[in-house]
Design an enzyme around this catalytic site. Structure first.
Site, mmCIF file in Angstrom:
data_model
loop_
_atom_site.group_PDB
_atom_site.id
_atom_site.type_symbol
_atom_site.label_atom_id
_atom_site.label_comp_id
_atom_site.label_asym_id
_atom_site.label_seq_id
_atom_site.Cartn_x
_atom_site.Cartn_y
_atom_site.Cartn_z
ATOM 1 N N LYS A 18 11.774 54.703 -20.157
ATOM 2 C CA LYS A 18 12.200 53.948 -18.770
ATOM 3 C C LYS A 18 13.209 53.719 -18.201
ATOM 4 O O LYS A 18 12.957 53.509 -16.881
ATOM 5 C CB LYS A 18 11.932 52.168 -19.839
ATOM 6 C CG LYS A 18 10.904 52.070 -21.180
ATOM 7 C CD LYS A 18 10.724 50.834 -21.666
ATOM 8 C CE LYS A 18 10.738 50.585 -22.879
ATOM 9 N NZ LYS A 18 10.612 49.333 -23.583
ATOM 10 N N ARG A 25 -0.884 54.223 -27.449
ATOM 11 C CA ARG A 25 -1.610 53.683 -27.514
ATOM 12 C C ARG A 25 -1.774 53.648 -25.959
ATOM 13 O O ARG A 25 -1.342 53.978 -24.694
ATOM 14 C CB ARG A 25 -1.965 51.889 -27.496
ATOM 15 C CG ARG A 25 -1.341 52.046 -29.086
ATOM 16 C CD ARG A 25 -1.577 50.644 -29.609
ATOM 17 N NE ARG A 25 -0.794 49.685 -30.169
ATOM 18 C CZ ARG A 25 -1.066 48.487 -30.502
ATOM 19 N NH1 ARG A 25 -2.057 47.568 -30.380
ATOM 20 N NH2 ARG A 25 -0.330 48.035 -31.678
ATOM 21 N N HIS A 45 -4.485 53.125 -38.828
ATOM 22 C CA HIS A 45 -3.973 54.026 -39.707
ATOM 23 C C HIS A 45 -5.260 54.613 -39.925
ATOM 24 O O HIS A 45 -6.085 54.497 -39.796
ATOM 25 C CB HIS A 45 -2.663 53.772 -40.640
ATOM 26 C CG HIS A 45 -1.590 54.064 -40.511
ATOM 27 N ND1 HIS A 45 -0.864 54.317 -39.508
ATOM 28 C CD2 HIS A 45 -0.624 52.403 -40.111
ATOM 29 C CE1 HIS A 45 0.650 53.897 -39.063
ATOM 30 N NE2 HIS A 45 0.173 52.900 -39.175
ATOM 31 N N TYR A 100 -9.107 54.244 -39.878
ATOM 32 C CA TYR A 100 -10.035 55.153 -39.250
ATOM 33 C C TYR A 100 -11.524 55.618 -40.205
ATOM 34 O O TYR A 100 -13.128 55.888 -39.776
ATOM 35 C CB TYR A 100 -9.770 56.866 -38.672
ATOM 36 C CG TYR A 100 -8.186 55.664 -37.763
ATOM 37 C CD1 TYR A 100 -8.368 54.679 -36.929
ATOM 38 C CD2 TYR A 100 -7.094 57.035 -37.728
ATOM 39 C CE1 TYR A 100 -7.038 54.468 -36.343
ATOM 40 C CE2 TYR A 100 -5.826 56.272 -37.496
ATOM 41 C CZ TYR A 100 -5.594 55.224 -36.274
ATOM 42 O OH TYR A 100 -4.619 55.213 -35.677
ATOM 43 N N ASP A 115 -6.110 61.851 -39.576
ATOM 44 C CA ASP A 115 -4.857 62.225 -39.007
ATOM 45 C C ASP A 115 -5.470 63.244 -38.437
ATOM 46 O O ASP A 115 -4.970 64.042 -37.440
ATOM 47 C CB ASP A 115 -4.002 62.035 -39.498
ATOM 48 C CG ASP A 115 -2.909 60.513 -39.229
ATOM 49 O OD1 ASP A 115 -3.610 59.648 -38.868
ATOM 50 O OD2 ASP A 115 -1.906 60.381 -39.845
#
Length: 393
Positions: free
Chosen positions: A76, A99, A140, A144, A170
């Site tokens: 940031k 995201r 998570h 999926y 994953d």
């Protein structure tokens, strides 16, 4: 000899399992990977016990971070963005796992960074992809898998979908598709000089795993339920319990393997009915009773002498001591940052000309921050000022 990805340089902004596992595999194959992580928001993997030494280095960090360097930056902070721009001059690939939209807010999205390096290969790895109605939804592995349709015909009729013991979405979907996408884009760049953005959705990858059943349904067939399909318990292809509470697997779909299986269990009369007999439930119960009559060791002493596609369900402890694992070199011994050694699972890919390049085990966040900044031309007094003013936190 150097690994096949020698010369490829990757900036890794990922956390948890999918991205770090993907970049670890590429580091094993010779890529130079620099992890950029937060100094104040620890990765969940770094918090997972057990720990290796008094530095509180977790086994997960030592594994997923092997062969990589790691620096901390507060993304940031505008100074961090400038440092990333400097790093882009000497890096080929960016991998991120935030995201959708987060990297854009930081000024580190593909559209911004390709202005610095037009040949950049930029991979975004997420649960539901960069577009579509679910793109901002949290998830998570279990979610999926649930949305992909895979779980609708997995498991038993009386117990529903099973919890998986490993992260299928994953790793098998996310990590591996990221690796495939990145390397394909690198090949394209070598031919054209063009970089590109790769959008990897773990859910999309799981939808694609409906390979056999999906083709049938798209052709107009009815989707199977649990225990109604060739490979999900709708035949004798299945797991079976033994007398000592262990299990073995039978996968002999072909007539020669099925015949050998029936001979081995003393029921040659079952051969005529095939692996999917009309009275499946009755035959399966008979087979279950037969296999429950002896221990796993007793059955394997029989099946090790016949070609019937039968293997034991091994515990992980047994696997790690197994002759196959030892002969194939599936466990490696690596040096820890503070000395000592740690055993880890090896990269399973074997090359005839180029060897895997494991380097050392992973390190704590920020271990290489000063080293990387010095390489970019910063003096120690500047780095000290960055530290004091929160650039690394």
């Amino acid at each position: 000899m150097a690994g096949p990805l020698n010369g490829l340089r990757i900036l890794d902004f990922t956390t948890l399992l999918p991205g770090p596992y993907a970049t670890m595999c590429m580091a094993d194959m010779g890529a130079r990977v620099l992890r950029i992580v937060s100094g104040v928001r620890p990765d969940m993997a770094s918090l997972a016990p057990p720990y290796l030494d008094d530095s509180n280095l977790s086994f997960a960090t030592a594994f997923l971070g092997r062969g990589k360097r790691c620096m901390t930056l507060n993304l940031k902070d505008e100074r961090a963005v400038r440092i990333v721009h400097q790093l882009l001059v000497r890096h080929d690939v960016v991998v991120e796992q935030f995201r959708p939209g987060v990297m854009a807010k930081l000024g580190l999205d593909y559209g911004s960074l390709k202005k610095i390096n037009p040949a950049l290969v930029y991979c975004s790895l997420s649960g539901y992809g960069q577009t579509g109605p679910l793109k901002d939804r949290a998830g998570h592995d279990i979610n999926y898998l649930a949305r992909s349709g895979l779980m609708s015909y997995s498991g038993r009729k009386d117990s529903g979908p099973p919890l998986m013991g490993m992260q299928v979405a994953d790793v098998a979907s996310g990590s591996h598709n990221a690796i495939i996408g990145i390397l394909a884009a690198v090949v394209h760049r070598q031919a054209t000089g063009e970089g590109q953005h790769i959008d990897i959705s773990m859910t999309d990858g799981c939808v694609a795993f409906n390979a056999l059943v999906g083709c049938s349904v798209l052709a107009g067939e009815k989707a199977p339920g649990r225990e109604e399909f060739l490979l999900n318990g709708g035949t004798l292809y299945d797991f079976y319990e033994t007398a000592d509470g262990r299990h073995l697997s039978f996968g002999g779909l072909e007539p020669n393997f099925f015949s050998a299986f029936c001979e081995a269990i003393g029921r040659p009369d079952l051969v005529a009915g095939g692996v999917a007999p009309q009275n499946l439930d009755a035959v399966k119960e008979e087979v279950r009773e037969i296999l429950r009559s002896r221990s796993l060791a007793e059955w394997m002493s029989i099946f090790n002498k016949t070609d019937a596609c039968v293997e034991p369900v091994l515990t992980l402890d047994e696997v790690l001591k197994d002759s196959h694992v030892k002969d194939r070199g599936l466990v490696v011994d690596l040096e820890l940052p503070r000395g000592g050694r740690v055993r880890q699972l090896a990269n399973p890919i074997k090359f005839s000309r180029t060897s895997q390049n494991y380097g050392k085990a992973g390190v704590q966040a920020g271990t290489h921050t000063r080293e990387v900044l010095r390489e970019l031309g910063y003096e120690d007094n500047q780095i000290d000022e960055f530290d004091e003013t929160g650039l690394f936190s």
